[in-house]
Design a protein around this motif. Structure first.
Motif, PDB file in Angstrom:
ATOM      1  N   THR A  97      14.065   1.035   4.267  1.00 15.43           N
ATOM      2  CA  THR A  97      12.735   0.567   4.634  1.00 15.43           C
ATOM      3  C   THR A  97      11.899   0.338   3.386  1.00 15.43           C
ATOM      4  N   LEU A  98      11.152  -0.756   3.364  1.00 13.30           N
ATOM      5  CA  LEU A  98      10.169  -1.015   2.312  1.00 13.30           C
ATOM      6  C   LEU A  98       8.799  -0.645   2.866  1.00 13.30           C
ATOM      7  N   LEU A  99       8.104   0.266   2.211  1.00  8.83           N
ATOM      8  CA  LEU A  99       6.859   0.829   2.728  1.00  8.83           C
ATOM      9  C   LEU A  99       5.750   0.725   1.687  1.00  8.83           C
ATOM     10  N   VAL A 100       4.586   0.221   2.118  1.00  7.56           N
ATOM     11  CA  VAL A 100       3.375   0.205   1.288  1.00  7.56           C
ATOM     12  C   VAL A 100       2.321   1.034   2.002  1.00  7.56           C
ATOM     13  N   GLN A 101       1.769   2.034   1.311  1.00  4.95           N
ATOM     14  CA  GLN A 101       0.763   2.903   1.912  1.00  4.95           C
ATOM     15  C   GLN A 101      -0.638   2.471   1.499  1.00  4.95           C
ATOM     16  N   ARG A 102      -1.590   2.777   2.374  1.00  6.32           N
ATOM     17  CA  ARG A 102      -2.972   2.406   2.102  1.00  6.32           C
ATOM     18  C   ARG A 102      -3.523   3.209   0.918  1.00  6.32           C
TER      19      ARG A 102
END
Length: 246
Positions: free
Chosen positions: A54-59
């Motif tokens: 999974t590619l994940l970008v957090q706020r």
């Protein structure tokens, strides 16, 4: 064998010790999975996320998701995008956990309300349901009408097609002592049942069996009526009409 100067022996010993330290450091270094104050550039190549990754970008300042793509549930891969305030903006997933599920594309307003989705079964729009019919005259005597004993068109409209289905509801009536029928044509072919005058026509169905043949075209919708008694008048008026997903 000539004796080497003592300082050379000392230097060789120090070099050997440093080589051992470097070798130990290389073999025990932590995983390189964090980039701080830098960037990754992929030029003429591909970043691959495979095998359940999974590619994940957090706020900013949070562990909440802003962008996520990749493994979703079991064998399903999906995508979601949030605004930086946290509200949902877009999704592409089904949630059934299968690798071959039809995944609708959904767009949400700032209150997490679905304002757009595509129809994964037939194509076109699932939401929004477009167009509202204005209030109609409630007096049958002023409705579209006919005294003909043959089928005749008493009302018609032309509509652009964005969705695979139409829902149409008609109110119908007949004058005192008269009898008749009402039907609907779409592009000159009967669509839905024939109803007796005085009963309601409420029908939902595909515009065409092949949606691609009518998508974005303009279709003609006709209300037809006929008097089946010796004389009298048949009336009909639309009270609801909108497109729907399949």
């Amino acid at each position: 064998m000539p004796q080497l100067p003592e300082d050379i022996i000392d230097r060789l010993t120090q070099m050997e010790r440093r080589i051992q330290q470097l070798s130990t450091a290389v073999n025990t270094r932590p995983a390189l999975n964090t980039i701080t104050g830098g960037e990754v550039e992929i030029k003429d190549g591909t970043l691959k996320v495979t095998d359940g990754g999974t590619l994940l970008v957090q706020r900013p300042g949070s562990t909440d998701t802003m962008f996520r793509v990749g493994s979703w549930k079991d064998a399903e891969y999906g995508l979601e995008i949030h605004r930086q305030t946290g509200s949902l903006a877009m999704t592409l997933f089904n949630g059934d956990g299968t690798a071959n599920s039809l995944q609708p594309l959904r767009i949400y307003d700032n209150g997490n309300r679905e304002i757009f989705s595509d129809d994964v079964n037939s194509g076109g729009l699932a939401r929004p349901w477009l167009t509202m019919l204005p209030p109609q005259d409630s007096t049958p005597a002023r409705w579209p009408q006919t005294a003909s004993t043959s089928w005749v068109t008493i009302a018609l409209s032309y509509n652009p097609v964005w969705q695979p289905k139409i829902r149409l509801r008609l109110s119908t009536a007949a004058s005192s002592g008269a009898a008749g029928q009402v039907r609907v044509l779409v592009n000159s072919a009967q669509w839905g049942p024939t109803v007796a005058a005085g009963t309601e026509f409420d029908y939902t169905d595909l515009i065409s069996t092949t949606f691609s043949s009518v998508y974005t075209t303009t279709v003609k919708v006709e209300i037809q009526a006929i008097v089946t008694s010796a004389s009298g008048t048949v009336y009909a008026t639309p009270v609801l009409m909108h497109g729907r997903q399949s």
